[in-house]
Design a protein around this motif. Structure first.
Motif, short mmCIF file in Angstrom:
data_model
loop_
_atom_site.label_atom_id
_atom_site.label_comp_id
_atom_site.label_asym_id
_atom_site.label_seq_id
_atom_site.Cartn_x
_atom_site.Cartn_y
_atom_site.Cartn_z
N GLY A 193 0.76 -1.17 -0.11
CA GLY A 193 -0.01 -0.23 0.02
C GLY A 193 0.91 1.20 0.09
O GLY A 193 0.26 2.36 -0.34
N LEU A 194 2.10 0.98 0.40
CA LEU A 194 3.05 2.42 0.32
C LEU A 194 3.74 2.35 -0.86
O LEU A 194 4.60 1.38 -1.22
N ALA A 195 3.42 3.33 -1.87
CA ALA A 195 3.73 3.16 -3.15
C ALA A 195 5.29 3.50 -3.29
O ALA A 195 6.20 3.02 -4.01
N ARG A 196 5.66 4.51 -2.66
CA ARG A 196 7.01 5.15 -2.59
C ARG A 196 7.17 6.08 -1.38
O ARG A 196 6.09 6.63 -0.86
N VAL A 197 8.42 6.29 -0.97
CA VAL A 197 8.88 7.21 -0.24
C VAL A 197 10.10 7.92 -0.71
O VAL A 197 10.86 7.24 -1.22
N ARG A 198 10.30 9.47 -0.55
CA ARG A 198 11.28 10.09 -1.03
C ARG A 198 11.52 10.86 0.06
O ARG A 198 10.77 11.72 0.82
N GLU A 199 12.95 10.99 0.40
CA GLU A 199 13.55 12.02 1.24
C GLU A 199 13.72 13.42 0.62
O GLU A 199 14.26 13.65 -0.55
N LEU A 200 13.09 14.13 1.24
CA LEU A 200 13.04 15.49 0.54
C LEU A 200 14.08 16.42 1.30
O LEU A 200 14.76 17.42 0.64
N ALA A 201 14.35 16.32 2.51
CA ALA A 201 15.32 17.09 3.44
C ALA A 201 15.96 16.13 4.68
O ALA A 201 15.32 15.01 5.14
N PRO A 202 17.41 16.22 4.72
CA PRO A 202 18.13 15.19 5.47
C PRO A 202 18.02 15.40 7.12
O PRO A 202 18.19 14.34 7.80
N GLY A 203 17.68 16.73 7.33
CA GLY A 203 17.71 17.05 8.87
C GLY A 203 19.06 16.78 9.44
O GLY A 203 20.00 16.63 8.82
N ASP A 204 19.16 16.87 10.71
CA ASP A 204 20.36 16.85 11.35
C ASP A 204 21.01 15.33 11.81
O ASP A 204 20.59 14.46 11.13
N GLU A 205 21.86 15.47 12.52
CA GLU A 205 22.62 14.08 12.67
C GLU A 205 21.85 12.94 13.30
O GLU A 205 21.93 11.68 13.13
N ARG A 206 20.75 13.30 14.14
CA ARG A 206 19.71 12.51 14.87
C ARG A 206 18.68 12.32 14.05
O ARG A 206 17.80 11.65 14.17
N GLY A 207 18.47 13.05 12.79
CA GLY A 207 17.18 12.94 11.89
C GLY A 207 16.14 13.98 12.23
O GLY A 207 15.07 14.22 11.49
N ILE A 208 16.48 14.71 13.21
CA ILE A 208 15.46 15.87 13.50
C ILE A 208 15.32 16.71 12.39
O ILE A 208 16.46 17.26 11.64
N GLY A 209 14.29 17.19 11.76
CA GLY A 209 14.09 17.91 10.67
C GLY A 209 13.95 17.33 9.27
O GLY A 209 13.79 17.75 8.20
N ARG A 210 14.28 16.04 9.37
CA ARG A 210 14.19 15.15 8.28
C ARG A 210 12.75 15.08 7.59
O ARG A 210 11.87 15.09 8.38
N VAL A 211 12.59 15.25 6.20
CA VAL A 211 11.25 15.30 5.73
C VAL A 211 11.37 14.28 4.72
O VAL A 211 12.21 14.02 3.71
N TYR A 212 10.32 13.67 4.70
CA TYR A 212 9.95 12.44 3.64
C TYR A 212 8.53 12.55 3.03
O TYR A 212 7.74 13.06 3.56
N ARG A 213 8.58 12.34 1.77
CA ARG A 213 7.24 12.37 0.98
C ARG A 213 6.64 10.91 0.99
O ARG A 213 7.50 9.97 0.47
N TYR A 214 5.51 10.69 1.33
CA TYR A 214 4.84 9.34 1.35
C TYR A 214 3.68 9.33 0.12
O TYR A 214 2.79 10.24 0.30
N HIS A 215 3.69 8.39 -0.52
CA HIS A 215 2.56 8.14 -1.51
C HIS A 215 1.85 6.85 -1.32
O HIS A 215 2.62 5.91 -1.38
#
Length: 159
Positions: free
Chosen positions: A35-57
């Protein structure tokens, strides 16, 4: 906007660290989550992943698709990941993992509002179908994750 609050609980016979690793790597979810067609990272965030952005379809079992971005707000490895959603839904989600011996209990809370006009117009009548679709998708995630980890799914239910 139509508001929804979902709580899903999984119990997987696998170590906490292994389950957390799989859940924290959402770009790999399409490998095991139907059901999850794809995920794409839009922004990496900091070393812990805070601020990381993913787009989900996502493709629902009812035939409609949803697209939204999740920005990681909090990460407390290996127990908690919190993200903010924007797109076809708006709100937040929180993964909480708890060890129970050799079993990992996964609790996911998802509080969102739909932003698509047709979903908001249909909500008074279609709400039960939207709720069913969400729970079916989450159950597919539980079974897919257990299969991916070669672990036994002991429980997948609404919270």
């Amino acid at each position: 906007m139509a508001a929804y609050r979902f709580v899903t609980c999984w119990r997987i016979e696998a170590p906490l660290a292994v389950v957390y690793q799989a859940i924290s790597q959402s770009q790999r979810w399409p490998l095991w989550w139907p059901g999850l067609a794809r995920v794409r990272e839009l922004a990496p965030g900091d070393e812990r992943g805070i601020g990381r952005v993913y787009r989900y379809h996502w493709q629902s079992r009812l035939g409609y698709g949803l697209c939204f971005d999740i920005r990681v707000l909090k990460v407390y490895p290996p127990r908690v990941i919190v993200g903010e959603a924007r797109g076809d839904v708006r709100g937040w989600g929180c993964w909480q993992l708890t060890p129970e011996g050799d079993i990992t209990r996964v609790r996911y809370e998802w509080r969102v509002e739909t932003t698509r006009c047709w979903m908001n117009l249909a909500a008074p009548l279609a709400r039960p179908l939207f709720v069913w679709s969400h729970h079916a998708m989450m159950h597919q995630g539980a079974t897919g994750l257990a299969r991916w980890l070669r672990a036994r799914l002991l429980d997948s239910r609404r919270g």
